[in-house]
Enzyme design. Structure first.
Site, PDB file in Angstrom:
ATOM      1  N   CYS A 147     -12.013   4.606 -28.771  1.00  0.00           N
ATOM      2  CA  CYS A 147     -13.303   5.200 -29.128  1.00  0.00           C
ATOM      3  C   CYS A 147     -14.243   5.323 -27.937  1.00  0.00           C
ATOM      4  O   CYS A 147     -15.324   4.717 -27.917  1.00  0.00           O
ATOM      5  CB  CYS A 147     -13.924   4.413 -30.270  1.00  0.00           C
ATOM      6  N   GLU A 148     -13.809   6.059 -26.942  1.00  0.00           N
ATOM      7  CA  GLU A 148     -14.656   6.397 -25.799  1.00  0.00           C
ATOM      8  C   GLU A 148     -14.264   7.792 -25.328  1.00  0.00           C
ATOM      9  O   GLU A 148     -13.066   8.117 -25.307  1.00  0.00           O
ATOM     10  CB  GLU A 148     -14.454   5.399 -24.645  1.00  0.00           C
ATOM     11  N   GLY A 186       0.775  -1.241   0.000  1.00  0.00           N
ATOM     12  CA  GLY A 186       0.000   0.000   0.000  1.00  0.00           C
ATOM     13  C   GLY A 186       0.804   1.288   0.000  1.00  0.00           C
ATOM     14  O   GLY A 186       0.218   2.372  -0.031  1.00  0.00           O
ATOM     15  N   GLU A 206       4.001  -6.446   1.562  1.00  0.00           N
ATOM     16  CA  GLU A 206       3.717  -6.793   0.157  1.00  0.00           C
ATOM     17  C   GLU A 206       3.567  -5.555  -0.713  1.00  0.00           C
ATOM     18  O   GLU A 206       2.505  -5.325  -1.289  1.00  0.00           O
ATOM     19  CB  GLU A 206       2.388  -7.571   0.085  1.00  0.00           C
TER      20      GLU A 206
HETATM   21  N1  LLP Z   1      -1.142  -7.172  -1.375  1.00  0.00           N
HETATM   22  C1  LLP Z   1      -2.418  -7.356  -1.749  1.00  0.00           C
HETATM   23  C2  LLP Z   1      -3.169  -8.455  -1.172  1.00  0.00           C
HETATM   24  C3  LLP Z   1      -3.013  -6.491  -2.686  1.00  0.00           C
HETATM   25  O1  LLP Z   1      -4.283  -6.656  -3.035  1.00  0.00           O
HETATM   26  C4  LLP Z   1      -2.256  -5.415  -3.227  1.00  0.00           C
HETATM   27  C5  LLP Z   1      -2.842  -4.496  -4.193  1.00  0.00           C
HETATM   28  C6  LLP Z   1      -0.913  -5.280  -2.818  1.00  0.00           C
HETATM   29  C7  LLP Z   1      -0.391  -6.177  -1.888  1.00  0.00           C
HETATM   30  C8  LLP Z   1      -0.008  -4.207  -3.351  1.00  0.00           C
HETATM   31  O2  LLP Z   1      -0.474  -2.934  -3.096  1.00  0.00           O
HETATM   32  P1  LLP Z   1       0.447  -1.660  -3.448  1.00  0.00           P
HETATM   33  O3  LLP Z   1       1.680  -1.703  -2.595  1.00  0.00           O
HETATM   34  O4  LLP Z   1       0.776  -1.731  -4.873  1.00  0.00           O
HETATM   35  O5  LLP Z   1      -0.409  -0.496  -3.137  1.00  0.00           O
HETATM   36  N2  LLP Z   1      -4.784  -0.718  -9.699  1.00  0.00           N
HETATM   37  C9  LLP Z   1      -4.676   0.171  -8.566  1.00  0.00           C
HETATM   38  C10 LLP Z   1      -4.027  -0.485  -7.382  1.00  0.00           C
HETATM   39  C11 LLP Z   1      -4.740  -1.751  -6.957  1.00  0.00           C
HETATM   40  C12 LLP Z   1      -4.033  -2.503  -5.900  1.00  0.00           C
HETATM   41  C13 LLP Z   1      -4.719  -3.785  -5.574  1.00  0.00           C
HETATM   42  N3  LLP Z   1      -4.050  -4.563  -4.576  1.00  0.00           N
HETATM   43  C14 LLP Z   1      -3.957   1.443  -8.994  1.00  0.00           C
HETATM   44  O6  LLP Z   1      -3.567   1.555 -10.152  1.00  0.00           O
HETATM   45  O7  LLP Z   1      -3.803   2.372  -8.195  1.00  0.00           O
END
Ligand code: LLP
Length: 416
Positions: A349-350, A239, A280
């Site tokens: 095309c949106e 996160g 993570e």
């Molecule tokens: N662990 C789990 C269980 C997750 O679901 C996620 C992200 C992460 C770790 C990694 O999170 P990060 O460190 O990248 O924030 N598509 C969205 C982000 C979706 C993240 C979903 N899960 C965007 O482009 O902002």
């Protein structure tokens, strides 16, 4: 005007306003990249991946850092991350396979996924070092199919955060994890199947604005761990945010690390137990390393907007269209005194296919190369072939050398 043609990531500004111009990435000029590979093109700077990976390990000494493969599954990037000492976190059989392909060992791969089929659970149980079960149903299946004698549970303790409602993964509005009222049921089911609950995991959301929510989440998870006497592994999830807007500050990762470690020490002192700990992060090690290079193909003025058309769209980078996310956009071809408010629109095309609405920037001309920044995370990994347009090629720049690392993802899309 005359532009300074220095090779470097950012050329110090020669404009009257003291602004800067980005002509090159990792020492390689955008025009040269376009000549060799065309646009749209994803470009990654290996040094940034390494730097951010090391920062994570330094900020959380002694903890396991499992890179969330969903942010970008390109095996060449996974290899850099692995060489820096990180593990991998996967959410689908495909991600697990690509992690294996990049060389991660079973013990260095963790897995969490919602709404899994029995076949998927069976597949990952044998291949991931640790599987964090997302629901009572998954726990039941694990026990019934005798997939192992220990389990780890993903908890949803009501704390959620993130840059958009779509990416908050804690709280009642979220589909993820086992909520507190189900914890007694989870214990009962585990006992019924003779399973020891040895791990706990949570992920509160993505791009958490500052560290405070993350720390609050870590504290809640450790508090919950007190009620699970067999737990020997605690995973705080990912996160960590990165600066998307110019002038935005980097997250103070060291401070978050210190706080989490303080919580861990208190937990161990007060319970007399010890455990291993993991995080993570997906976005943090990879977002800033990536750029999407596009070429300007069109210009159109309406009463409301000056549209600058480019040869890519939300099929290649969906974050602006999906979340209203901001990505800085730099003109790599010219520096202009004249700034204008322009809307950078794609070729899909949106009408929602826009990278930036009414953004003040030096006037782009047809043929210019625009670099969309911070596109390394959730860029190509969320890309599609919508409108039957090809995916961009992918290029890695390492020590000034350019390598084609275009990832053929289709062999990894297994159906079980
Ligand atoms: N662990 C789990 C269980 C997750 O679901 C996620 C992200 C992460 C770790 C990694 O999170 P990060 O460190 O990248 O924030 N598509 C969205 C982000 C979706 C993240 C979903 N899960 C965007 O482009 O902002």
């Amino acid at each position: 005007m005359d532009i300074t043609t220095v090779f470097g990531t950012v050329v110090p500004g020669s404009s009257p306003g003291g602004s800067t111009m980005m002509r090159a990435i990792g020492g390689v000029v955008g025009e040269e990249l376009r000549k060799r590979f065309g646009t749209p093109l994803y470009v990654y700077d290996a040094s940034v991946v390494s730097k951010r990976s090391r920062e994570l390990l330094e900020a959380f000494p002694g903890m396991l850092v499992h890179y969330a493969v969903k942010a970008n599954a390109n095996p060449a990037l996974l290899k850099i991350i692995k060489e820096e000492g990180l593990g991998a976190e996967a959410v689908s059989p495909g991600e697990l396979l690509v992690a294996e392909h990049a060389g991660f060992k079973k013990k260095d791969i963790s897995f969490t996924g919602p709404s899994l089929t029995e076949a998927e659970l069976r597949f990952v149980a044998n291949r991931a070092g640790r599987v964090h079960l997302d629901s009572l149903t998954q726990l039941e299946t694990w026990g019934r199919l005798k997939l192992g004698s220990t389990v780890s549970l993903r908890l949803n303790l009501g704390i959620g955060a993130g840059h958009h409602a779509h990416v908050k993964t804690g709280g009642d509005g979220s589909k993820f994890g086992i909520v507190p009222r189900d914890i007694p049921h989870a214990k009962e089911r585990a006992a019924r199947h003779g399973l020891a609950i040895t791990g706990l995991q949570q992920h509160i959301g993505s791009h958490v604005p500052d560290g405070s929510d993350y720390i609050e989440g870590a504290a809640a998870l450790l508090k919950a761990a007190r009620e699970f006497p067999d737990v020997v592994h605690v995973d705080f999830g990912g996160g960590f945010g990165v600066p998307y807007r110019s002038g935005e500050k980097q997250l103070n990762l060291k401070r978050i690390g210190r706080e989490v470690l303080r919580l861990v020490r208190n937990f161990e002192r007060q319970t007399g137990r010890s455990a291993s700990y993991a995080l993570e992060p997906g976005r943090f090690p990879i977002a800033e390393a990536g750029y999407l290079l596009v070429s300007v193909t069109d210009r159109k003025e309406t009463a409301a907007h000056t549209f600058i058309g480019v040869d890519s769209g939300f099929n290649h980078l969906i974050r602006p269209a999906l979340y209203g996310a901001h990505h800085e956009i730099e003109n790599m071809s010219r520096m202009s005194y004249r700034r204008e408010s322009v809307t950078i629109a794609g070729n899909i095309c949106e009408s929602g296919d826009v990278f930036a609405w009414n953004r003040g920037m030096p006037v782009p001309k047809i043929g210019d190369i625009l670099a969309i920044k911070n596109a390394g995370a959730y860029g190509i990994s969320m890309a599609s072939t919508y409108n039957l347009r090809a995916l961009p090629q992918e290029i890695l720049i390492k020590n000034g050398k350019v390598k084609d690392i275009t990832f053929d993802r289709f062999p990894f899309l297994v159906r079980l």
